[in-house]
Design a protein around this motif. Sequence first.
Motif, PDB file in Angstrom:
ATOM      1  N   THR A  73      34.957  46.202  35.144  1.00  0.00           N
ATOM      2  CA  THR A  73      35.469  45.657  36.423  1.00  0.00           C
ATOM      3  C   THR A  73      34.415  44.503  36.930  1.00  0.00           C
ATOM      4  OG1 THR A  73      36.352  47.936  36.708  1.00  0.00           O
ATOM      5  CG2 THR A  73      36.078  46.587  38.862  1.00  0.00           C
ATOM      6  N   ARG A  74      33.254  44.825  37.187  1.00  0.00           N
ATOM      7  CA  ARG A  74      32.450  43.729  37.757  1.00  0.00           C
ATOM      8  C   ARG A  74      32.460  42.728  37.052  1.00  0.00           C
ATOM      9  NH1 ARG A  74      28.416  47.996  37.685  1.00  0.00           N
ATOM     10  NH2 ARG A  74      27.183  46.444  36.683  1.00  0.00           N
ATOM     11  N   TYR A  75      32.450  42.846  35.651  1.00  0.00           N
ATOM     12  CA  TYR A  75      32.443  41.514  34.705  1.00  0.00           C
ATOM     13  C   TYR A  75      33.663  40.834  34.968  1.00  0.00           C
ATOM     14  CZ  TYR A  75      32.200  39.859  29.784  1.00  0.00           C
ATOM     15  OH  TYR A  75      31.948  39.154  28.694  1.00  0.00           O
ATOM     16  N   ARG A  76      34.888  41.555  34.985  1.00  0.00           N
ATOM     17  CA  ARG A  76      36.155  40.906  35.228  1.00  0.00           C
ATOM     18  C   ARG A  76      36.189  40.200  36.566  1.00  0.00           C
ATOM     19  NH1 ARG A  76      39.446  45.005  35.883  1.00  0.00           N
ATOM     20  NH2 ARG A  76      39.330  44.745  38.007  1.00  0.00           N
ATOM     21  N   ASP A  77      35.815  40.834  37.624  1.00  0.00           N
ATOM     22  CA  ASP A  77      35.696  40.307  39.045  1.00  0.00           C
ATOM     23  C   ASP A  77      34.834  38.999  39.159  1.00  0.00           C
ATOM     24  OD1 ASP A  77      37.371  42.356  39.708  1.00  0.00           O
ATOM     25  OD2 ASP A  77      35.467  43.524  40.802  1.00  0.00           O
ATOM     26  N   LEU A  78      33.909  38.946  38.253  1.00  0.00           N
ATOM     27  CA  LEU A  78      33.036  37.620  38.324  1.00  0.00           C
ATOM     28  C   LEU A  78      33.909  36.594  37.505  1.00  0.00           C
ATOM     29  CD1 LEU A  78      30.244  36.653  39.236  1.00  0.00           C
ATOM     30  CD2 LEU A  78      29.357  37.330  37.318  1.00  0.00           C
ATOM     31  N   ILE A  79      34.380  36.979  36.575  1.00  0.00           N
ATOM     32  CA  ILE A  79      34.891  35.875  35.591  1.00  0.00           C
ATOM     33  C   ILE A  79      36.240  35.438  36.306  1.00  0.00           C
ATOM     34  CG2 ILE A  79      36.157  35.512  33.707  1.00  0.00           C
ATOM     35  CD1 ILE A  79      33.301  35.570  32.953  1.00  0.00           C
ATOM     36  N   SER A  80      36.892  36.431  37.061  1.00  0.00           N
ATOM     37  CA  SER A  80      38.529  35.741  37.948  1.00  0.00           C
ATOM     38  C   SER A  80      38.189  35.110  39.032  1.00  0.00           C
ATOM     39  CB  SER A  80      39.185  37.188  37.799  1.00  0.00           C
ATOM     40  OG  SER A  80      38.608  37.991  38.918  1.00  0.00           O
ATOM     41  N   GLN A  81      36.987  35.120  39.479  1.00  0.00           N
ATOM     42  CA  GLN A  81      36.516  34.268  40.604  1.00  0.00           C
ATOM     43  C   GLN A  81      36.738  32.785  40.274  1.00  0.00           C
ATOM     44  OE1 GLN A  81      33.230  35.764  43.014  1.00  0.00           O
ATOM     45  NE2 GLN A  81      34.039  37.920  42.905  1.00  0.00           N
ATOM     46  N   ALA A  82      36.346  32.470  39.103  1.00  0.00           N
ATOM     47  CA  ALA A  82      36.213  30.881  38.382  1.00  0.00           C
ATOM     48  C   ALA A  82      37.441  30.479  38.543  1.00  0.00           C
ATOM     49  CB  ALA A  82      35.491  31.212  37.164  1.00  0.00           C
ATOM     50  N   ALA A 132      37.191  44.908  24.465  1.00  0.00           N
ATOM     51  CA  ALA A 132      38.634  44.201  24.485  1.00  0.00           C
ATOM     52  C   ALA A 132      38.803  44.003  25.936  1.00  0.00           C
ATOM     53  CB  ALA A 132      39.526  45.260  24.049  1.00  0.00           C
ATOM     54  N   ALA A 133      38.185  44.754  26.843  1.00  0.00           N
ATOM     55  CA  ALA A 133      38.330  44.380  28.449  1.00  0.00           C
ATOM     56  C   ALA A 133      37.543  43.145  28.456  1.00  0.00           C
ATOM     57  CB  ALA A 133      37.774  45.644  29.087  1.00  0.00           C
ATOM     58  N   SER A 134      36.234  43.076  27.767  1.00  0.00           N
ATOM     59  CA  SER A 134      35.386  41.833  28.041  1.00  0.00           C
ATOM     60  C   SER A 134      35.929  40.636  27.299  1.00  0.00           C
ATOM     61  CB  SER A 134      34.157  42.135  27.344  1.00  0.00           C
ATOM     62  OG  SER A 134      33.184  43.357  28.042  1.00  0.00           O
ATOM     63  N   ARG A 135      36.627  40.738  26.582  1.00  0.00           N
ATOM     64  CA  ARG A 135      37.021  39.495  25.728  1.00  0.00           C
ATOM     65  C   ARG A 135      38.619  39.041  26.770  1.00  0.00           C
ATOM     66  NH1 ARG A 135      36.575  41.446  19.794  1.00  0.00           N
ATOM     67  NH2 ARG A 135      34.429  41.291  19.710  1.00  0.00           N
ATOM     68  N   ALA A 136      39.244  39.908  27.346  1.00  0.00           N
ATOM     69  CA  ALA A 136      40.455  39.853  28.161  1.00  0.00           C
ATOM     70  C   ALA A 136      40.004  38.985  29.304  1.00  0.00           C
ATOM     71  CB  ALA A 136      40.946  40.980  28.571  1.00  0.00           C
ATOM     72  N   SER A 137      38.778  39.580  29.710  1.00  0.00           N
ATOM     73  CA  SER A 137      38.181  38.732  31.140  1.00  0.00           C
ATOM     74  C   SER A 137      37.861  37.217  30.784  1.00  0.00           C
ATOM     75  CB  SER A 137      37.160  39.471  31.847  1.00  0.00           C
ATOM     76  OG  SER A 137      37.405  40.612  32.219  1.00  0.00           O
ATOM     77  N   ARG A 148      35.426  35.590  21.966  1.00  0.00           N
ATOM     78  CA  ARG A 148      34.663  36.555  21.055  1.00  0.00           C
ATOM     79  C   ARG A 148      33.387  36.089  20.897  1.00  0.00           C
ATOM     80  NH1 ARG A 148      36.901  39.378  15.775  1.00  0.00           N
ATOM     81  NH2 ARG A 148      34.966  40.541  15.517  1.00  0.00           N
ATOM     82  N   ALA A 149      32.779  34.813  20.851  1.00  0.00           N
ATOM     83  CA  ALA A 149      31.644  34.207  20.765  1.00  0.00           C
ATOM     84  C   ALA A 149      30.790  34.486  22.105  1.00  0.00           C
ATOM     85  CB  ALA A 149      31.588  32.956  20.375  1.00  0.00           C
ATOM     86  N   LEU A 150      31.503  34.268  23.072  1.00  0.00           N
ATOM     87  CA  LEU A 150      30.711  34.285  24.431  1.00  0.00           C
ATOM     88  C   LEU A 150      30.437  35.844  24.706  1.00  0.00           C
ATOM     89  CD1 LEU A 150      32.852  31.978  26.742  1.00  0.00           C
ATOM     90  CD2 LEU A 150      30.314  31.710  25.879  1.00  0.00           C
ATOM     91  N   ASP A 151      31.425  36.794  24.174  1.00  0.00           N
ATOM     92  CA  ASP A 151      31.054  38.174  24.419  1.00  0.00           C
ATOM     93  C   ASP A 151      29.912  38.627  23.756  1.00  0.00           C
ATOM     94  OD1 ASP A 151      31.871  40.780  25.557  1.00  0.00           O
ATOM     95  OD2 ASP A 151      32.701  41.174  23.591  1.00  0.00           O
ATOM     96  N   ALA A 152      29.759  38.331  22.545  1.00  0.00           N
ATOM     97  CA  ALA A 152      28.682  38.666  21.561  1.00  0.00           C
ATOM     98  C   ALA A 152      27.449  38.015  21.923  1.00  0.00           C
ATOM     99  CB  ALA A 152      29.084  38.045  20.140  1.00  0.00           C
ATOM    100  N   LEU A 153      27.594  36.859  22.576  1.00  0.00           N
ATOM    101  CA  LEU A 153      26.466  36.265  23.075  1.00  0.00           C
ATOM    102  C   LEU A 153      25.815  37.046  24.407  1.00  0.00           C
ATOM    103  CD1 LEU A 153      24.323  33.727  23.222  1.00  0.00           C
ATOM    104  CD2 LEU A 153      25.953  32.690  24.955  1.00  0.00           C
TER     105      LEU A 153
END
Length: 188
Positions: A73-82, A132-137, A148-153
């Motif tokens: 949720t915190r991850y998604r919230d930060l990405i979604s603000q972009a 999956a949630a991270s990649r969806a964000s 996927r590459a960014l998630d692995a990084l």
Amino acid sequence: MAPPARRPPDPERRDRIIEAALDVIAERGVAGTTHRRIAEAAGVPLGSMSYYFTGMDEVLFEAFSRLTSAMSTRYRDLISQARDRQQAGAAVVEIISGAAYGTPREMRLTLELYAYALRRPQLVEVMRDWMAASRASLSMHFTARTARALDALIEGLTIHDAMDATPMRRSDVAAVVDAIIRLDDEQP
């Protein structure tokens, strides 16, 4: 004579047990986590453990599910603000180098989850859902390949930085993130 009045169930007890399980895991690791220690940390009778959960596997599943959900949720919230890819890239740098992704406690819990999930198929599903949630964000701004590459990084660098005496400099993290994002532009 009327039967004694029954006490209403404690609707927050199950949640307290799950939170206490995370505290115990963070302090003692999965191997040192017991029903007794969780009940003590939650301030509930030991019998509550079997009332609310079928066993330790269910407690751990619920605890790790809660952990990954909160972090996602915190991850998604930060990405979604972009508002654009550049800001999304800056958000990725913040997730890796800032305090947004996880506290030291959450990193300990995450590492416990990784190790424990190798032996528990139901926790592999927690891990897959989390990925999956991270990649969806990330896919809000990037292609599936780049997400996927960014998630692995993110996963790799946060683990390395948690263990390294000298974490990677933010400017170096930004350069690596930018290089991965540029691959999106070069994709045919």
